[in-house]
Design an enzyme around this catalytic site. Structure first.
Site, PDB file in Angstrom:
ATOM      1  N   ASP A  46      -8.390   1.914   6.510  1.00  0.00           N
ATOM      2  CA  ASP A  46      -7.587   1.649   7.767  1.00  0.00           C
ATOM      3  C   ASP A  46      -7.707   2.527   9.079  1.00  0.00           C
ATOM      4  O   ASP A  46      -7.563   3.936   8.521  1.00  0.00           O
ATOM      5  CB  ASP A  46      -6.144   1.177   7.888  1.00  0.00           C
ATOM      6  CG  ASP A  46      -5.942   0.399   6.662  1.00  0.00           C
ATOM      7  OD1 ASP A  46      -6.523  -0.165   6.292  1.00  0.00           O
ATOM      8  OD2 ASP A  46      -4.697  -0.031   6.482  1.00  0.00           O
ATOM      9  N   GLN A  62      -7.052   6.153   7.193  1.00  0.00           N
ATOM     10  CA  GLN A  62      -6.821   6.249   5.710  1.00  0.00           C
ATOM     11  C   GLN A  62      -8.252   7.170   5.185  1.00  0.00           C
ATOM     12  O   GLN A  62      -9.023   6.509   5.074  1.00  0.00           O
ATOM     13  CB  GLN A  62      -6.578   4.806   5.114  1.00  0.00           C
ATOM     14  CG  GLN A  62      -5.295   4.297   5.666  1.00  0.00           C
ATOM     15  CD  GLN A  62      -4.046   4.893   4.923  1.00  0.00           C
ATOM     16  OE1 GLN A  62      -3.698   4.549   3.863  1.00  0.00           O
ATOM     17  NE2 GLN A  62      -3.562   5.839   5.548  1.00  0.00           N
ATOM     18  N   TRP A  70     -10.889   4.131  -3.057  1.00  0.00           N
ATOM     19  CA  TRP A  70      -9.558   4.385  -2.689  1.00  0.00           C
ATOM     20  C   TRP A  70      -8.912   5.247  -3.650  1.00  0.00           C
ATOM     21  O   TRP A  70      -8.903   5.159  -4.910  1.00  0.00           O
ATOM     22  CB  TRP A  70      -9.037   3.092  -2.621  1.00  0.00           C
ATOM     23  CG  TRP A  70      -7.608   3.124  -1.962  1.00  0.00           C
ATOM     24  CD1 TRP A  70      -7.264   3.087  -0.596  1.00  0.00           C
ATOM     25  CD2 TRP A  70      -6.298   3.382  -2.427  1.00  0.00           C
ATOM     26  NE1 TRP A  70      -5.992   3.036  -0.298  1.00  0.00           N
ATOM     27  CE2 TRP A  70      -5.370   3.414  -1.248  1.00  0.00           C
ATOM     28  CE3 TRP A  70      -5.816   3.534  -3.877  1.00  0.00           C
ATOM     29  CZ2 TRP A  70      -4.195   3.708  -1.626  1.00  0.00           C
ATOM     30  CZ3 TRP A  70      -4.343   3.842  -4.056  1.00  0.00           C
ATOM     31  CH2 TRP A  70      -3.581   3.823  -3.197  1.00  0.00           C
ATOM     32  N   PHE A 102       0.479   6.440   3.866  1.00  0.00           N
ATOM     33  CA  PHE A 102      -0.301   5.096   4.139  1.00  0.00           C
ATOM     34  C   PHE A 102      -0.435   4.892   5.603  1.00  0.00           C
ATOM     35  O   PHE A 102      -0.315   5.797   6.470  1.00  0.00           O
ATOM     36  CB  PHE A 102       0.590   4.223   3.588  1.00  0.00           C
ATOM     37  CG  PHE A 102       0.042   3.757   2.193  1.00  0.00           C
ATOM     38  CD1 PHE A 102      -0.526   4.607   1.211  1.00  0.00           C
ATOM     39  CD2 PHE A 102       0.285   2.503   1.608  1.00  0.00           C
ATOM     40  CE1 PHE A 102      -0.887   4.243   0.100  1.00  0.00           C
ATOM     41  CE2 PHE A 102      -0.096   2.126   0.316  1.00  0.00           C
ATOM     42  CZ  PHE A 102      -0.600   3.156  -0.397  1.00  0.00           C
ATOM     43  N   ARG A 173       5.590  -1.506   5.179  1.00  0.00           N
ATOM     44  CA  ARG A 173       4.646  -0.599   5.485  1.00  0.00           C
ATOM     45  C   ARG A 173       3.832  -0.805   6.835  1.00  0.00           C
ATOM     46  O   ARG A 173       3.987  -1.731   7.632  1.00  0.00           O
ATOM     47  CB  ARG A 173       3.617  -0.372   4.480  1.00  0.00           C
ATOM     48  CG  ARG A 173       2.724  -1.683   4.168  1.00  0.00           C
ATOM     49  CD  ARG A 173       1.823  -1.076   3.245  1.00  0.00           C
ATOM     50  NE  ARG A 173       0.954  -2.310   2.828  1.00  0.00           N
ATOM     51  CZ  ARG A 173       1.178  -3.180   1.629  1.00  0.00           C
ATOM     52  NH1 ARG A 173       2.230  -2.910   0.873  1.00  0.00           N
ATOM     53  NH2 ARG A 173       0.365  -4.040   1.372  1.00  0.00           N
ATOM     54  N   ASP A 174       3.256   0.230   7.284  1.00  0.00           N
ATOM     55  CA  ASP A 174       2.242   0.127   8.519  1.00  0.00           C
ATOM     56  C   ASP A 174       2.816   0.117   9.873  1.00  0.00           C
ATOM     57  O   ASP A 174       2.553  -0.582  10.636  1.00  0.00           O
ATOM     58  CB  ASP A 174       1.449  -0.931   8.291  1.00  0.00           C
ATOM     59  CG  ASP A 174       0.518  -1.105   6.868  1.00  0.00           C
ATOM     60  OD1 ASP A 174       0.578   0.139   6.405  1.00  0.00           O
ATOM     61  OD2 ASP A 174       0.014  -2.036   6.487  1.00  0.00           O
ATOM     62  N   GLU A 225       0.070  -7.042   6.683  1.00  0.00           N
ATOM     63  CA  GLU A 225      -0.327  -5.577   6.842  1.00  0.00           C
ATOM     64  C   GLU A 225      -0.709  -5.314   8.239  1.00  0.00           C
ATOM     65  O   GLU A 225      -0.995  -6.137   9.013  1.00  0.00           O
ATOM     66  CB  GLU A 225      -1.442  -5.182   5.846  1.00  0.00           C
ATOM     67  CG  GLU A 225      -1.336  -5.584   4.467  1.00  0.00           C
ATOM     68  CD  GLU A 225      -2.483  -4.901   3.463  1.00  0.00           C
ATOM     69  OE1 GLU A 225      -1.977  -4.339   2.595  1.00  0.00           O
ATOM     70  OE2 GLU A 225      -3.491  -5.212   3.930  1.00  0.00           O
ATOM     71  N   TRP A 307     -11.387  -5.925   1.685  1.00  0.00           N
ATOM     72  CA  TRP A 307     -10.768  -5.410   0.398  1.00  0.00           C
ATOM     73  C   TRP A 307     -11.463  -6.230  -0.770  1.00  0.00           C
ATOM     74  O   TRP A 307     -11.392  -5.786  -1.932  1.00  0.00           O
ATOM     75  CB  TRP A 307      -9.412  -5.704   0.298  1.00  0.00           C
ATOM     76  CG  TRP A 307      -8.547  -4.764   1.047  1.00  0.00           C
ATOM     77  CD1 TRP A 307      -7.701  -4.638   1.931  1.00  0.00           C
ATOM     78  CD2 TRP A 307      -8.620  -3.077   0.760  1.00  0.00           C
ATOM     79  NE1 TRP A 307      -7.321  -3.367   2.415  1.00  0.00           N
ATOM     80  CE2 TRP A 307      -7.728  -2.545   1.380  1.00  0.00           C
ATOM     81  CE3 TRP A 307      -9.218  -2.386  -0.415  1.00  0.00           C
ATOM     82  CZ2 TRP A 307      -7.524  -1.031   1.494  1.00  0.00           C
ATOM     83  CZ3 TRP A 307      -8.946  -0.996  -0.423  1.00  0.00           C
ATOM     84  CH2 TRP A 307      -8.318  -0.532   0.641  1.00  0.00           C
TER      85      TRP A 307
END
Ligand code: FRU
Length: 502
Positions: A46, A62, A70, A102, A173-174, A225, A307
């Site tokens: 990201d 990221q 990853w 993250f 998150r994010d 996300e 992904w």
């Protein structure tokens, strides 16, 4: 001392030669994008913390600096002034005792609300704690902050982290933070499993939960996300846009980004629209958000990957690239609002006109390879045609691999077919044809295509329908044909090369 001075010019020229040869070898690697950002080496996902300051667009991302799959996440850093020349900087944020770093955002704290200094950059990100994750309490993600007083060069993590502890939500998150001027407060838009939760703060350190959105709206094929919330003016009105990435559950499989249009009153986001809308119908535009501190202009960039196969794509030294930066706008079609994305205007000076014709009558097929042949797999192609005609653009290479992009007048679908476009054996679902329903209603179709070695971005109807796909050709796609089953008229046909940017 003297010896040092004598040796300095030699030393400097050696440095210049070696950086130049690194740049050259990076450029020549198989599948390496030439004007899209990709890290020199290792894994990227990201885009994070994009912020504009002092004429410079910062991009954090990221990043796993020890491998090409990853791994424990860091924030990489790169800067640009024009979105084509990227300057990769040292790593900005490293994992620490609270966890990996993250996704998240960066704001410029103009009025020193957090007390880190006037105009400090403040990063708001998710700490992901692996030890807590292994303990399976579900409390392993929480929000933290860090600040920089030198425009992103060096960062200090805040001692009071985390600033937003986990309330018992496993996907938490994010954070994307924006200044809400009407209420003079910061708003954090956070992905909380199957919905978005809004928080507010006066100082970026104490956060209050405001509201939830979306548990029963939009697409839910996967976890939510990387959200983003921002206002966009259009036709004398202002509407709010909420971007939400989901993985999986995209319109053509795997990861994708949906959006909602509506209203935000400082506490709550509401929408009247029930239809699911996608920012990009291709398979390779994920986790994208907009730059902060750009005023009314909203500039977007996404991770040009999915992904479903991100860890398997066949690049060697690095994995992951970004989309072109895109300007976002809102447009009304059939009484509903849609987001349009078009390449940023900063790209224009880099376009090299190669071919231009006001009108071309297409009698089945024209071969434009004479013009595209020397462009090294990088081009922009624009033309208009009538929506009653089906039209195909075929890019090909010397191995007879081909990438087909087109519009089917029978179904009203745009498509990108990468089934024969090169290497695809790294993942079963990769070699597919992807489709996107045309949203625009006009009789005239305007197509624009941007190709950069191993990616294609289709902007149809001035960005109302967008498709981004990656592909992995054995050699550069320098052949270019346009075909139509019946005869068709193509107007304003132009081919541009992209000037060398490194
Ligand atoms: C989206 C994402 C984010 C997360 C990051 C981890 O691609 O899963 O939700 O913060 O990647 O690298």
């Amino acid at each position: 001392m003297k010896i040092k001075y004598i040796l300095l010019p030699f030393f400097l020229s050696a440095v210049i030669i070696s950086t130049r040869s690194i740049a050259q070898s990076v450029q020549q690697e198989k599948y390496r994008p030439q004007f899209h950002f990709s890290p020199k080496a290792h894994w990227m996902n990201d885009p994070n913390g994009m912020v504009f300051y002092n004429g410079i667009y910062h991009l954090f991302f990221q990043y796993y600096p020890n491998g090409t799959i990853w791994g424990p996440m860091h924030w990489g850093h790169a800067t640009t002034r024009n979105f084509l020349n990227w300057d990769e900087k040292p790593i900005a944020l490293y994992p620490d005792s609270l966890g990996m770093i993250f996704s998240g955002s960066v704001i410029v704290d103009q009025h020193n609300t957090a007390g880190f200094g006037e105009n400090a950059f403040v990063a708001i990100f998710t700490h992901h704690n692996q030890k807590i994750e292994e303990a399976k309490t579900g409390l392993h993600q929480y929000q933290s902050i860090a600040y920089s007083n030198d425009e992103g060069k060096s960062w200090t993590k805040y001692k009071g982290n985390p600033v937003l502890p986990n309330p018992g939500i496993s996907d938490f998150r994010d954070p994307k933070v924006m200044w809400y001027e009407a209420g003079k407060k910061w708003i954090m838009t956070l992905a909380t499993k199957d919905r978005i939760t809004f928080y507010s703060s006066a100082n970026l350190k104490n956060w209050k939960r405001e509201s939830d959105f979306g548990a029963d709206l939009g697409a839910h094929g996967g976890v939510w996300e990387c959200p983003d919330l921002f206002p966009l003016a259009h036709n004398g009105k202002t509407d709010w846009v909420l971007l939400v990435s989901i993985n999986p559950g995209g319109p053509n499989g795997g990861s994708a980004t949906q959006y909602f249009t509506g209203d935000f009153d400082g506490n709550k986001f509401t929408t009247k629209s029930k239809a699911v809308k996608w920012l990009d119908y291709g398979t390779d535009n994920y986790a994208g958000v907009t730059w902060s501190n750009t005023g009314k202009r909203k500039i977007f960039i996404g991770w040009m990957n999915n992904w479903q196969y991100a860890n398997q794509v066949p690049t060697k030294k690095w994995r992951g690239a970004n989309t072109l930066a895109r300007d976002l706008s809102l447009n009304e079609v059939k009484g509903d609002l849609f987001l349009c994305a078009t390449p940023v205007k900063e790209v224009l000076p880099f376009l090299e006109p190669i071919y231009k014709k006001a009108l071309v009558t297409l009698n089945k097929e024209i071969d434009l390879s004479t013009y595209s042949g020397s462009l090294n797999g990088k081009l922009k192609l624009d033309f208009n045609f009538d929506k009653d005609k089906s039209v195909k653009i075929i890019l090909s290479n010397k191995e007879a691999q081909k990438l087909v992009i087109g519009y089917d007048s029978q179904t009203g679908y745009y498509y990108i077919d990468r089934t024969q476009a090169g290497k695809s054996d790294f993942e079963n679902g990769f070699a597919q044809k992807h489709i996107a329903l045309r949203i625009a209603e006009s009789k005239n179709i305007k197509l624009s295509l941007v190709v950069d070695v191993a990616s294609v971005e289709l902007f149809a109807d001035e960005g109302l329908t967008v498709m981004t796909d990656v592909f992995f050709p054995e050699s550069l796609m320098n052949g270019l044909k346009i075909s139509s089953e019946k005869s068709a008229r193509l107007s304003d046909l132009s081919i541009f090369g992209i000037k060398k940017v490194r």
